[in-house]
Each structure stands twice: as structure tokens, then as C-alpha cells.
Design an enzyme around this catalytic site. Sequence first.
Site, PDB file in Angstrom:
ATOM      1  NE  ARG A   1      -5.324  10.248   2.742  1.00  0.00           N
ATOM      2  CZ  ARG A   1      -6.333  10.497   1.873  1.00  0.00           C
ATOM      3  NH1 ARG A   1      -7.579  10.450   2.300  1.00  0.00           N
ATOM      4  NH2 ARG A   1      -6.090  10.807   0.625  1.00  0.00           N
TER       5      ARG A   1
ATOM      6  CG  ASP B   1      -1.074  11.083  -9.163  1.00  0.00           C
ATOM      7  OD1 ASP B   1      -1.773  10.820 -10.161  1.00  0.00           O
ATOM      8  OD2 ASP B   1      -1.528  11.664  -8.160  1.00  0.00           O
TER       9      ASP B   1
ATOM     10  CE1 TYR C   1       0.728  14.887  -5.588  1.00  0.00           C
ATOM     11  CE2 TYR C   1      -0.424  14.793  -7.691  1.00  0.00           C
ATOM     12  CZ  TYR C   1       0.014  14.172  -6.535  1.00  0.00           C
ATOM     13  OH  TYR C   1      -0.249  12.831  -6.339  1.00  0.00           O
TER      14      TYR C   1
HETATM   15  N1  LIG Z   1      -5.053   8.994  -2.544  1.00  0.00           N
HETATM   16  C1  LIG Z   1      -5.052   8.748  -3.856  1.00  0.00           C
HETATM   17  O1  LIG Z   1      -6.097   8.430  -4.458  1.00  0.00           O
HETATM   18  C2  LIG Z   1      -3.761   8.872  -4.629  1.00  0.00           C
HETATM   19  C3  LIG Z   1      -3.821   9.039  -6.016  1.00  0.00           C
HETATM   20  C4  LIG Z   1      -2.628   9.169  -6.726  1.00  0.00           C
HETATM   21  C5  LIG Z   1      -1.405   9.120  -6.052  1.00  0.00           C
HETATM   22  N2  LIG Z   1      -1.388   8.940  -4.711  1.00  0.00           N
HETATM   23  C6  LIG Z   1      -0.077   8.904  -4.018  1.00  0.00           C
HETATM   24  O2  LIG Z   1      -0.056   7.793  -3.123  1.00  0.00           O
HETATM   25  C7  LIG Z   1       0.615   8.168  -1.910  1.00  0.00           C
HETATM   26  C8  LIG Z   1      -0.330   7.969  -0.717  1.00  0.00           C
HETATM   27  O3  LIG Z   1      -1.526   8.705  -0.927  1.00  0.00           O
HETATM   28  P1  LIG Z   1      -2.394   9.247   0.292  1.00  0.00           P
HETATM   29  O4  LIG Z   1      -3.585   9.896  -0.299  1.00  0.00           O
HETATM   30  O5  LIG Z   1      -2.577   8.161   1.292  1.00  0.00           O
HETATM   31  O6  LIG Z   1      -1.392  10.357   0.880  1.00  0.00           O
HETATM   32  P2  LIG Z   1      -1.759  11.538   1.888  1.00  0.00           P
HETATM   33  O7  LIG Z   1      -2.720  11.046   2.900  1.00  0.00           O
HETATM   34  O8  LIG Z   1      -2.139  12.764   1.113  1.00  0.00           O
HETATM   35  O9  LIG Z   1      -0.329  11.838   2.529  1.00  0.00           O
HETATM   36  C9  LIG Z   1       0.410  10.808   3.178  1.00  0.00           C
HETATM   37  C10 LIG Z   1       1.245  11.385   4.270  1.00  0.00           C
HETATM   38  O10 LIG Z   1       2.280  12.218   3.752  1.00  0.00           O
HETATM   39  C11 LIG Z   1       2.799  12.896   4.861  1.00  0.00           C
HETATM   40  N3  LIG Z   1       3.439  14.156   4.470  1.00  0.00           N
HETATM   41  C12 LIG Z   1       2.927  15.180   3.755  1.00  0.00           C
HETATM   42  N4  LIG Z   1       3.825  16.175   3.678  1.00  0.00           N
HETATM   43  C13 LIG Z   1       4.924  15.772   4.381  1.00  0.00           C
HETATM   44  C14 LIG Z   1       6.157  16.346   4.692  1.00  0.00           C
HETATM   45  N5  LIG Z   1       6.482  17.573   4.302  1.00  0.00           N
HETATM   46  N6  LIG Z   1       7.040  15.638   5.439  1.00  0.00           N
HETATM   47  C15 LIG Z   1       6.721  14.404   5.863  1.00  0.00           C
HETATM   48  N7  LIG Z   1       5.567  13.789   5.611  1.00  0.00           N
HETATM   49  C16 LIG Z   1       4.675  14.479   4.883  1.00  0.00           C
HETATM   50  C17 LIG Z   1       1.641  13.160   5.825  1.00  0.00           C
HETATM   51  O11 LIG Z   1       2.078  12.734   7.117  1.00  0.00           O
HETATM   52  P3  LIG Z   1       1.422  13.307   8.502  1.00  0.00           P
HETATM   53  O12 LIG Z   1      -0.050  13.032   8.395  1.00  0.00           O
HETATM   54  O13 LIG Z   1       2.094  12.494   9.557  1.00  0.00           O
HETATM   55  O14 LIG Z   1       1.751  14.761   8.588  1.00  0.00           O
HETATM   56  C18 LIG Z   1       0.507  12.303   5.245  1.00  0.00           C
HETATM   57  O15 LIG Z   1      -0.185  11.553   6.215  1.00  0.00           O
HETATM   58  C19 LIG Z   1       1.066   9.609  -2.095  1.00  0.00           C
HETATM   59  O16 LIG Z   1       2.383   9.641  -2.560  1.00  0.00           O
HETATM   60  C20 LIG Z   1       0.128  10.137  -3.164  1.00  0.00           C
HETATM   61  O17 LIG Z   1       0.670  11.207  -3.920  1.00  0.00           O
HETATM   62  C21 LIG Z   1      -2.537   8.828  -3.976  1.00  0.00           C
END
Ligand SMILES: NC(=O)c1ccc[n+]([C@@H]2O[C@H](COP(=O)([O-])OP(=O)(O)OC[C@H]3O[C@@H](n4cnc5c(N)ncnc54)[C@H](OP(=O)(O)O)[C@@H]3O)[C@@H](O)[C@H]2O)c1
Length: 248
Positions: A16, A142, A155
Site C-alpha cells: 500500500r 491523517d 485512532y
Molecule cells: N489509506 C488511506 O487512505 C489513508 C488515509 C489517511 C491516513 N493514512 C495514513 O497513511 C499511512 C499509510 O496508510 P495505509 O492505508 O497504506 O496503511 P495500512 O495499510 O493500514 O498499514 C500500513 C502498515 O502498518 C503496519 N502495521 C500496523 N500495525 C502495526 C504494528 N503494530 N507494528 C508494526 N507495523 C504495523 C502493517 O504492516 P504488516 O502488513 O507488515 O503487518 C501495515 O501493512 C498510515 O499511517 C495511515 O494512517 C492513510
Amino acid sequence: MAEVAKVALVTGAAQRIGAVIARTLHYQGYRVLLHYRRSFACAEALAQELNAIRTDSCRLLQADLEQMDQVEQLAVEATNSFGRIDLLVNNASDFYPTPLESSDQQQWDSLINSNLRGAYFLCARLADQLKQHNGAVINLIDIHAQRALPGYPIYSIAKAGLQMMTLSLAKELAPEVRVNGVAPGPILWPEAAAAISPAEQQAILDKTLLGRAGTPEDIASAVAFLARAPFITGQVLAVDGGKSLYSH
Ligand SMILES: NC(=O)c1ccc[n+]([C@@H]2O[C@H](COP(=O)([O-])OP(=O)(O)OC[C@H]3O[C@@H](n4cnc5c(N)ncnc54)[C@H](OP(=O)(O)O)[C@@H]3O)[C@@H](O)[C@H]2O)c1
């Protein structure tokens, strides 16, 4: 003499948005430390892809950021791996709803520790390294750090903490280290079972000025920009298609 390539540690980088950040930084010449928790296969595939482009330019590090001993270990391994750290991207994040009345301490710990405590102690433990190399920290926040996401109080609290951590550590680590944040709007929908229905997705996108979702590349470009913006520190850049400005 050839310049030594900088080293970036990206947490949660197996897939991602984190994976696209890692690819983008690697393309710009960084050696990349790919941190993952459970997604070993994806992390390994990405490491192979990057190492095929430049030999030994990417290494894997595993840690559960909920566990303090693993955070400490990650900081040590990250420092020893290539012998330097120039950039820390705190991207890892747990994300799931926690209705107030049924929320419990286990949820509090996992959301606060993965989004906030782990990031804080990585900064603390890597501060010397980052100072030595005039490095930078970029936190993935976020837009809901400022306007709470309904149904996701823990969160939202964790991300608000990460936003204040960005401002606070910009002061603590100045002048050697810059600390900034990127606050994404809707980019990729969660993969979890509680995923948002297509109608809900459209309703969210309708409340952005640009009327569409962003891409992981939009976020990675902002991270890459802040990584090399020498006069910017203590700032949080919303990359949200205008969602935080939407008013009608
Ligand atoms: N997606 C969006 O639209 C969006 C919107 C607002 C903010 N964000 C922020 O942008 C960033 C990336 O978003 P995303 O959607 O790509 O993230 P995501 O896929 O939800 O999570 C990214 C990675 O975080 C790791 N993770 C979760 N809990 C963990 C823990 N306890 N220890 C170590 N690693 C952990 C996981 O690794 P593993 O898979 O290896 O377990 C997961 O692959 C995040 O900080 C998110 O809050 C995203």
C-alpha cells in the site's frame, strides 16, 4: 569519491502507501530499510525488486511496534544495518473502529502504540543518528487528526498525538533534524472486513473539492518533497484533494 547513498527507514512499508513511499525514495537514490510486521511475502518481493535495481540497496526489518522491546530492537537493527540513518518515515498504522462504549484497553494499546508510541520512541532512539547526518523525520498523520473520524475515537486521538509529536519534535530536534508530517485524505480504502461500502466511499469522495480519491503516489511525492525541503520543519501538509476545506 562517490557520495554515500542516504538511508531511509520506512515503517509499515511492505504494501500500500508505505511500499510506494519506499519505491519513490529508492528511485531518488536512498538505500531503504523496509520495516514490516506480518506482511513478510510482500516485503520480501519489494526488497527483491529494489535490490534488482541496485545491489544491496534494500534490507528488511521486522517488528511489532505495539511491543516496546521490539521498537528498541528495531532502532538498533536499523542503525547497524547500513551504519547510518538519514530519514525516518513513520508510516505504520493500525486502523479499525472503536465505538466508545465497547472500546477496551487492548484496542487503546494497539492503536496508540502502533500509530504514536512506536513512532515517538523510534524518533527518540534514532535522534543521534539523524542529528549526525542532518536528517529528517516524516510522520504519516491523517486529516482526521484535526477533525475526529466518527466511530474511530482512539485512532483519531492517536493521529492527533502524532500531529503534536510532529510539532514538538521539530522543536526538540532542531536545528539538525527537520520533522514534518503528511496528512492524507482518502487514498486507499481499508482492506479489513469492516471495509467501507461503495456508497459510503462515494459519499466521502463527494466531500472533497476534487471529487476523487488520491493515489499512493500523491502521498509519496509529498514525502519525497519534505525529505529534501531544507527550510521546512514543523509543518503538516494535507494531501487530501481539499477534503479538509470542504464546507457544503
Ligand atoms: N489509506 C488511506 O487512505 C489513508 C488515509 C489517511 C491516513 N493514512 C495514513 O497513511 C499511512 C499509510 O496508510 P495505509 O492505508 O497504506 O496503511 P495500512 O495499510 O493500514 O498499514 C500500513 C502498515 O502498518 C503496519 N502495521 C500496523 N500495525 C502495526 C504494528 N503494530 N507494528 C508494526 N507495523 C504495523 C502493517 O504492516 P504488516 O502488513 O507488515 O503487518 C501495515 O501493512 C498510515 O499511517 C495511515 O494512517 C492513510
